[in-house]
Write a protein that holds these residues in place. Structure first.
Motif, PDB file in Angstrom:
ATOM      1  N   ALA A  66       0.717  -1.317  -0.037  1.00 32.18           N
ATOM      2  CA  ALA A  66      -0.028  -0.028  -0.088  1.00 32.18           C
ATOM      3  C   ALA A  66       0.983   1.246   0.027  1.00 32.18           C
ATOM      4  N   ILE A  67       2.082   1.211   0.313  1.00 24.58           N
ATOM      5  CA  ILE A  67       2.868   2.653   0.538  1.00 24.58           C
ATOM      6  C   ILE A  67       3.856   2.226  -0.417  1.00 24.58           C
ATOM      7  N   ALA A  78      -2.746   9.872  -1.885  1.00 23.92           N
ATOM      8  CA  ALA A  78      -2.534   8.741  -1.416  1.00 23.92           C
ATOM      9  C   ALA A  78      -1.660   7.950  -2.151  1.00 23.92           C
ATOM     10  N   PRO A  79      -0.547   7.534  -1.586  1.00 26.45           N
ATOM     11  CA  PRO A  79       0.407   6.743  -2.257  1.00 26.45           C
ATOM     12  C   PRO A  79      -0.250   5.379  -2.789  1.00 26.45           C
ATOM     13  N   ALA A  80      -1.245   4.756  -2.120  1.00 24.60           N
ATOM     14  CA  ALA A  80      -1.974   3.573  -2.604  1.00 24.60           C
ATOM     15  C   ALA A  80      -2.576   3.708  -3.959  1.00 24.60           C
ATOM     16  N   ARG A 115      -2.617   4.473   4.157  1.00 26.56           N
ATOM     17  CA  ARG A 115      -3.529   3.401   4.459  1.00 26.56           C
ATOM     18  C   ARG A 115      -2.820   2.473   5.524  1.00 26.56           C
ATOM     19  N   ALA A 116      -1.554   2.206   5.437  1.00 26.13           N
ATOM     20  CA  ALA A 116      -0.831   1.567   6.429  1.00 26.13           C
ATOM     21  C   ALA A 116       0.277   2.144   7.073  1.00 26.13           C
ATOM     22  N   ASP A 117      -0.044   3.087   7.796  1.00 26.66           N
ATOM     23  CA  ASP A 117       1.094   4.233   8.520  1.00 26.66           C
ATOM     24  C   ASP A 117       2.062   3.469   9.411  1.00 26.66           C
ATOM     25  N   GLN A 118       1.585   2.118  10.039  1.00 26.00           N
ATOM     26  CA  GLN A 118       2.542   1.174  10.705  1.00 26.00           C
ATOM     27  C   GLN A 118       3.625   0.543   9.771  1.00 26.00           C
ATOM     28  N   LEU A 159       6.290   6.505 -10.315  1.00 27.28           N
ATOM     29  CA  LEU A 159       6.625   7.659 -11.153  1.00 27.28           C
ATOM     30  C   LEU A 159       5.963   8.903 -10.888  1.00 27.28           C
ATOM     31  N   THR A 160       4.514   8.656 -10.844  1.00 26.88           N
ATOM     32  CA  THR A 160       3.484   9.847 -10.403  1.00 26.88           C
ATOM     33  C   THR A 160       3.905  10.495  -9.065  1.00 26.88           C
ATOM     34  N   VAL A 161       4.140   9.697  -8.256  1.00 31.09           N
ATOM     35  CA  VAL A 161       4.810  10.185  -6.898  1.00 31.09           C
ATOM     36  C   VAL A 161       6.137  11.085  -6.830  1.00 31.09           C
TER      37      VAL A 161
END
Length: 351
Positions: free
Chosen positions: A35-36, A171-173, A203-206, A178-180
């Motif tokens: 997700a990240i 939202a990275p997910a 979504r998955a901060d941990q 490439l867009t990020v």
């Protein structure tokens, strides 16, 4: 080739997991790193300027939101970020907060009435080209035909450059790496003349916490291996589910010990022997080979955990009381004990 994964634990547990993977010559990956990973990839390759939500809330006068589902994984964040006008900074204190939503869809969340919202249509698969043309406009370079009209590109570029303290939210997910990376470059460019930063909605901060802990400990982010005797990073080679599906990993150490986290049995349980460290409330479809019932960080014992609103790590006190809460060992203690015993055996074999 053991795989150390899950990694739903506190900072002490994360450090112990890295140490175990190192001494065992295995690989390490978080259960939710998919997700990240666009964010990890961009940060690894080009760097990124990041802000804490609390800073954006108090300073940002102009906010660029990218993608129609930017807040899908953090539905309560708009109210937290935008409920009040900025109150810090000479140029931003009391200013009207403006939001420009690039790729706004039909289901945008309701935003506080205190913000001025302007949406710009852009298909999800056109965001990369849109960001690249905006970046070219800011740099004074020519660009080819993109998903946005030329006058819109000029408007967005000027709007961004007029920010006193700007922030790009995404939202990275929902974006590719490439867009990020293009967005990160745009933020870097804007900082030549003004102050600008970015804020990923995780979504998955941990999992992001595990990325940072692994990087501090080894110099590399997740999806690293130690089979050569030193840290070796390869995002495809050391992807946890791939290692198990291919048969390269022949044992998994799965750690799931965070208060409030939903325990989910990975799809690969049953494919390899599993050493599971969990809170003990799970009902396994495929019981692990060895199971440790451990204390849950943030409930049964104090710990240092990642806080999404603070944007960093904070101390969290245990919420459970009574003698039972202190009877179970922590994830860090169990992992460290396994590593210590394994180290002794390795040293004995070498001698």
């Amino acid at each position: 080739m053991p795989l150390v994964t899950g990694l739903a634990t506190d900072m002490a547990g994360l450090k112990a997991a890295v140490a175990l993977a190192r001494i065992a010559g295995g690989a390490i990956d978080h259960a939710a790193s998919d997700a990240i990973y666009p964010l990890i990839s961009a940060m690894r390759d080009s760097g990124m300027m990041l802000a804490a939500p609390s800073e954006v809330r108090r300073r940002a006068d102009r906010v660029l939101v990218i993608g129609d589902d930017a807040f899908a994984d953090a539905p309560d964040m708009p109210d937290y970020l935008f409920a009040e006008a900025p109150d810090l900074g000479l140029r931003t204190r009391g200013a009207e907060r403006q939001i420009l939503w690039l790729g706004a869809g039909d289901d945008m969340p309701d935003l506080p009435e205190t913000v001025a919202l302007h949406g710009i249509d852009c298909p999800q698969d056109g965001l990369l080209d849109a960001l690249s043309t905006i970046r070219a406009e800011i740099a004074g370079h020519r660009s080819g035909k993109g998903p946005l009209p030329a006058e819109t590109v000029r408007f967005v570029a000027e709007w961004l450059q007029e920010a006193a303290f700007g922030c790009a939210i995404f939202a990275p997910a929902s974006l590719d790496s490439l867009t990020v990376e293009m967005l990160a470059g745009l933020v870097f460019d804007l900082n030549a003349e003004t102050r600008f930063t970015s804020l990923p909605m995780l979504r998955a901060d941990q999992a992001f916490a595990a990325v940072q802990a692994t990087t501090w400990s080894t110099g590399f982010p997740l999806r690293s291996g130690f089979g050569r005797g030193y840290a070796d990073h390869d995002p495809r080679l050391f992807r946890g589910d791939r290692l198990i599906a291919s048969g390269e990993a022949d044992l998994a150490v799965h750690v799931e010990a965070l208060a409030g986290a939903d325990a989910i049995e990975p799809a690969w349980f049953g494919d390899v022997p599993v050493i599971a460290l969990t809170g003990g409330e799970e009902e396994w479809a495929h019981p692990p080979t060895i199971a440790f019932t451990i204390a849950t960080a943030g409930r049964d014992h104090h710990g240092v955990l990642y806080d999404a609103r603070f944007g960093s790590f904070v101390p969290v006190d245990a919420t459970a009381t009574g003698e039972a809460s202190g009877e179970r060992p922590t994830a860090a203690a169990v992992l460290a004990a396994i590593a210590a015993h394994l180290g002794q055996n390795t040293a004995g074999a070498a001698a």
